[in-house]
Design a protein around this motif. Structure first.
Motif, PDB file in Angstrom:
ATOM      1  N   GLU A 162       0.836  -1.416  -0.074  1.00 20.22           N
ATOM      2  CA  GLU A 162      -0.031   0.101   0.016  1.00 20.22           C
ATOM      3  C   GLU A 162       0.842   1.262   0.036  1.00 20.22           C
ATOM      4  O   GLU A 162       0.479   2.284  -0.381  1.00 20.22           O
ATOM      5  CB  GLU A 162      -0.911   0.078   1.049  1.00 20.22           C
ATOM      6  N   ASP A 163       2.123   1.088   0.354  1.00 18.62           N
ATOM      7  CA  ASP A 163       2.733   2.433   0.425  1.00 18.62           C
ATOM      8  C   ASP A 163       3.770   2.302  -0.789  1.00 18.62           C
ATOM      9  O   ASP A 163       4.397   3.662  -1.120  1.00 18.62           O
ATOM     10  CB  ASP A 163       4.033   2.323   1.576  1.00 18.62           C
ATOM     11  N   LEU A 164       3.868   1.400  -1.740  1.00 20.55           N
ATOM     12  CA  LEU A 164       4.506   1.512  -2.833  1.00 20.55           C
ATOM     13  C   LEU A 164       4.010   2.394  -3.823  1.00 20.55           C
ATOM     14  O   LEU A 164       5.152   3.148  -4.297  1.00 20.55           O
ATOM     15  CB  LEU A 164       4.636   0.052  -3.331  1.00 20.55           C
ATOM     16  N   ALA A 165       2.920   2.559  -4.001  1.00 25.20           N
ATOM     17  CA  ALA A 165       2.384   3.403  -5.274  1.00 25.20           C
ATOM     18  C   ALA A 165       2.776   4.970  -4.935  1.00 25.20           C
ATOM     19  O   ALA A 165       3.031   5.507  -5.862  1.00 25.20           O
ATOM     20  CB  ALA A 165       0.960   3.278  -5.592  1.00 25.20           C
ATOM     21  N   ARG A 166       2.366   5.291  -3.625  1.00 24.66           N
ATOM     22  CA  ARG A 166       2.614   6.566  -3.229  1.00 24.66           C
ATOM     23  C   ARG A 166       3.973   7.160  -3.271  1.00 24.66           C
ATOM     24  O   ARG A 166       4.560   7.945  -3.877  1.00 24.66           O
ATOM     25  CB  ARG A 166       2.085   6.766  -1.715  1.00 24.66           C
ATOM     26  N   LEU A 167       4.888   6.058  -2.975  1.00 20.87           N
ATOM     27  CA  LEU A 167       6.246   6.459  -2.701  1.00 20.87           C
ATOM     28  C   LEU A 167       6.884   6.400  -4.202  1.00 20.87           C
ATOM     29  O   LEU A 167       7.852   7.389  -4.610  1.00 20.87           O
ATOM     30  CB  LEU A 167       7.200   5.270  -2.046  1.00 20.87           C
ATOM     31  N   ARG A 168       6.177   5.633  -5.217  1.00 22.43           N
ATOM     32  CA  ARG A 168       6.610   5.579  -6.734  1.00 22.43           C
ATOM     33  C   ARG A 168       6.517   6.933  -7.273  1.00 22.43           C
ATOM     34  O   ARG A 168       7.286   7.477  -7.859  1.00 22.43           O
ATOM     35  CB  ARG A 168       6.340   4.461  -7.237  1.00 22.43           C
ATOM     36  N   LYS A 169       5.398   7.387  -7.127  1.00 20.21           N
ATOM     37  CA  LYS A 169       5.182   8.715  -7.763  1.00 20.21           C
ATOM     38  C   LYS A 169       6.099   9.794  -7.007  1.00 20.21           C
ATOM     39  O   LYS A 169       6.471  10.794  -7.840  1.00 20.21           O
ATOM     40  CB  LYS A 169       3.821   9.231  -7.295  1.00 20.21           C
ATOM     41  N   GLY A 170       6.027   9.981  -5.723  1.00 31.35           N
ATOM     42  CA  GLY A 170       7.191  10.978  -5.002  1.00 31.35           C
ATOM     43  C   GLY A 170       8.545  10.678  -5.660  1.00 31.35           C
ATOM     44  O   GLY A 170       9.188  11.847  -6.119  1.00 31.35           O
ATOM     45  N   PHE A 171       8.835   9.584  -5.734  1.00 28.26           N
ATOM     46  CA  PHE A 171      10.384   9.240  -6.397  1.00 28.26           C
ATOM     47  C   PHE A 171      10.413   9.704  -7.793  1.00 28.26           C
ATOM     48  O   PHE A 171      11.670  10.158  -8.339  1.00 28.26           O
ATOM     49  CB  PHE A 171      10.767   7.881  -6.145  1.00 28.26           C
ATOM     50  N   HIS A 172       9.565   9.422  -8.511  1.00 20.78           N
ATOM     51  CA  HIS A 172       9.617   9.936 -10.020  1.00 20.78           C
ATOM     52  C   HIS A 172       9.590  11.326  -9.981  1.00 20.78           C
ATOM     53  O   HIS A 172      10.492  12.085 -10.895  1.00 20.78           O
ATOM     54  CB  HIS A 172       8.313   9.460 -10.680  1.00 20.78           C
ATOM     55  N   VAL A 173       8.793  12.225  -9.133  1.00 22.67           N
ATOM     56  CA  VAL A 173       8.947  13.652  -9.185  1.00 22.67           C
ATOM     57  C   VAL A 173      10.289  14.148  -8.821  1.00 22.67           C
ATOM     58  O   VAL A 173      10.998  15.002  -9.474  1.00 22.67           O
ATOM     59  CB  VAL A 173       7.918  14.135  -8.301  1.00 22.67           C
ATOM     60  N   LEU A 174      10.890  13.285  -7.706  1.00 18.13           N
ATOM     61  CA  LEU A 174      12.267  13.714  -7.265  1.00 18.13           C
ATOM     62  C   LEU A 174      13.506  13.400  -8.347  1.00 18.13           C
ATOM     63  O   LEU A 174      14.339  14.371  -8.549  1.00 18.13           O
ATOM     64  CB  LEU A 174      12.619  13.035  -5.899  1.00 18.13           C
ATOM     65  N   GLU A 175      13.169  12.499  -8.978  1.00 19.92           N
ATOM     66  CA  GLU A 175      14.209  12.290 -10.069  1.00 19.92           C
ATOM     67  C   GLU A 175      14.292  13.324 -11.138  1.00 19.92           C
ATOM     68  O   GLU A 175      15.255  13.643 -11.755  1.00 19.92           O
ATOM     69  CB  GLU A 175      13.705  10.706 -10.830  1.00 19.92           C
ATOM     70  N   VAL A 176      13.067  13.707 -11.722  1.00 16.66           N
ATOM     71  CA  VAL A 176      13.130  14.775 -12.421  1.00 16.66           C
ATOM     72  C   VAL A 176      13.536  16.262 -11.812  1.00 16.66           C
ATOM     73  O   VAL A 176      14.328  16.866 -12.253  1.00 16.66           O
ATOM     74  CB  VAL A 176      11.557  15.089 -13.166  1.00 16.66           C
ATOM     75  N   ALA A 177      12.920  16.392 -10.670  1.00 13.31           N
ATOM     76  CA  ALA A 177      13.243  17.672 -10.086  1.00 13.31           C
ATOM     77  C   ALA A 177      14.813  17.835  -9.483  1.00 13.31           C
ATOM     78  O   ALA A 177      15.326  18.568  -9.452  1.00 13.31           O
ATOM     79  CB  ALA A 177      12.354  18.014  -8.627  1.00 13.31           C
ATOM     80  N   GLY A 178      15.555  16.724  -9.206  1.00 12.01           N
ATOM     81  CA  GLY A 178      16.966  16.669  -8.732  1.00 12.01           C
ATOM     82  C   GLY A 178      17.701  17.118  -9.660  1.00 12.01           C
ATOM     83  O   GLY A 178      18.812  17.849  -9.222  1.00 12.01           O
ATOM     84  N   PHE A 179      17.287  17.394 -10.961  1.00 13.19           N
ATOM     85  CA  PHE A 179      18.284  17.950 -11.927  1.00 13.19           C
ATOM     86  C   PHE A 179      17.631  19.452 -12.253  1.00 13.19           C
ATOM     87  O   PHE A 179      18.419  20.526 -12.366  1.00 13.19           O
ATOM     88  CB  PHE A 179      18.348  17.121 -13.266  1.00 13.19           C
ATOM     89  N   TRP A 180      16.386  19.716 -12.578  1.00 17.66           N
ATOM     90  CA  TRP A 180      16.039  20.756 -12.971  1.00 17.66           C
ATOM     91  C   TRP A 180      15.670  21.791 -11.945  1.00 17.66           C
ATOM     92  O   TRP A 180      16.085  23.109 -12.379  1.00 17.66           O
ATOM     93  CB  TRP A 180      14.524  20.537 -13.701  1.00 17.66           C
ATOM     94  N   LEU A 181      15.550  21.611 -10.688  1.00 15.65           N
ATOM     95  CA  LEU A 181      15.344  22.476  -9.902  1.00 15.65           C
ATOM     96  C   LEU A 181      16.618  23.315  -9.594  1.00 15.65           C
ATOM     97  O   LEU A 181      16.593  24.412  -9.449  1.00 15.65           O
ATOM     98  CB  LEU A 181      14.479  21.780  -8.373  1.00 15.65           C
ATOM     99  N   PRO A 182      17.788  22.810  -9.215  1.00 18.90           N
ATOM    100  CA  PRO A 182      19.034  23.345  -9.188  1.00 18.90           C
ATOM    101  C   PRO A 182      19.210  24.095 -10.186  1.00 18.90           C
ATOM    102  O   PRO A 182      19.723  25.376 -10.060  1.00 18.90           O
ATOM    103  CB  PRO A 182      19.989  22.391  -8.833  1.00 18.90           C
ATOM    104  N   SER A 183      19.013  23.600 -11.545  1.00 21.84           N
ATOM    105  CA  SER A 183      19.384  24.361 -12.747  1.00 21.84           C
ATOM    106  C   SER A 183      18.401  25.573 -12.884  1.00 21.84           C
ATOM    107  O   SER A 183      18.967  26.591 -13.141  1.00 21.84           O
ATOM    108  CB  SER A 183      19.424  23.569 -13.994  1.00 21.84           C
TER     109      SER A 183
END
Length: 299
Positions: A162-183
């Motif tokens: 039950e925790d996997l789907a929520r964490l997966r969405k958050g992790f995908h957002v972090l993967e994209v934001a990890g490069f674009w937000l600092p830039s």
């Protein structure tokens, strides 16, 4: 562009840059710090020698052993003490460190694989490879009967379904934001300074805003630690969990201090150069030439 519009646009861009700087640091830490297997392994390896972690492992293993072994009530105290001392001594061996690294790496790989893939169900880890590595290590240390240790496939759950789907969405957002937000933070700050009418003031505001954002990030790390420890089950060691939390967030705390120092340095440099320029301007103003005395022409 009119000066008022330039000033307003510069203020908006600098404010966005200062807001995105701590968020970008958080996203980059989650993506490149926790998400990378080698960095995660290097972070968790020193915890094998942490006293609080070793005490927590000794207590947990002792409890599991005594749950399977039936002992008379009057012997429970001495047996508990003996087993705990034995397990605590084992945590000082190389075999224990091998088991610690193998178990952490297996759990991390299983969680990362589940977050990056679209499979459903709980995330489990098979302890057979861990047992095999420990058995091989004990055999290399010439421990008697090490070759008779059974290697059985026993799975433990590290993440519920039950925790996997929520964490997966958050992790995908972090993967994209990890490069674009600092830039984006760097681009917004540079653009805001370039189009500003008063650039020294813009640099000063950028430095102060970055320092404030870094301070808020440090506060968030501290508050997150308290909330994490408060939500733990009663049978989990708070000191050991705190040591793990501190190890995982060490890089993020360093980045927050680095941003704080950078912001204060930039703002101080801007303030000093601004004061120096103001003080120098009056001395550079050319003095008016003395008036020539009138010339009298005789009749």
């Amino acid at each position: 562009m009119p000066p008022r519009v330039r000033s307003a646009l510069s203020a908006v861009l600098i404010a966005l840059a200062c807001l995105l700087a701590p968020l970008g640091a958080l996203s980059a830490w989650a993506t490149y710090g926790l998400g990378d297997s080698e960095r995660y392994e290097a972070t968790m390896a020193p915890l094998a020698a942490d006293d609080d972690v070793r005490d927590a492992i000794a207590a947990g293993v002792t409890e599991d052993i005594l749950r399977e072994v039936h002992v008379r009530p009057r012997l429970q105290g001495p047996v508990n003490h003996f087993v705990r001392d034995a397990v605590r001594s084992f945590t000082e061996t190389e075999a224990y460190r091998t088991a610690w690294e193998a178990a952490n790496l297996a759990a991390h790989d299983a969680v990362m694989r589940a977050l990056r893939e679209d499979r459903e169900g709980a995330v489990t880890v098979d302890l057979a490879p861990v047992t095999e590595r420990v058995k091989r290590r004990l055999a290399d240390d010439h421990m008697p009967l090490a070759d008779r240790i059974p290697v059985e496939h026993a799975e433990i759950t590290v993440l519920e379904a039950e925790d996997l789907a929520r964490l997966r969405k958050g992790f995908h957002v972090l993967e994209v934001a990890g490069f674009w937000l600092p830039s984006a933070s760097v681009v917004f700050a540079a653009t805001g300074i370039v189009i500003a009418v008063r650039r020294r003031r813009a640099v000063l505001a950028t430095g102060l805003g970055t320092a404030v954002g870094a301070a808020l990030l440090g506060v968030a790390i501290t508050v997150g630690r308290k909330l994490t420890l408060a939500d733990l089950p009663p049978d989990v060691s708070r000191t050991a969990a705190g040591a793990v939390y501190d190890a995982l967030t060490e890089t993020l705390r360093f980045v927050s201090w680095l941003l704080l120092a950078l912001g204060l340095t930039v703002s101080l440099a801007a303030a000093l150069t601004r004061a120096y320029t103001r003080r120098r301007r009056p001395s550079e103003t050319p003095r008016p030439a003395p008036a020539e005395p009138p010339t009298h022409v005789g009749a």
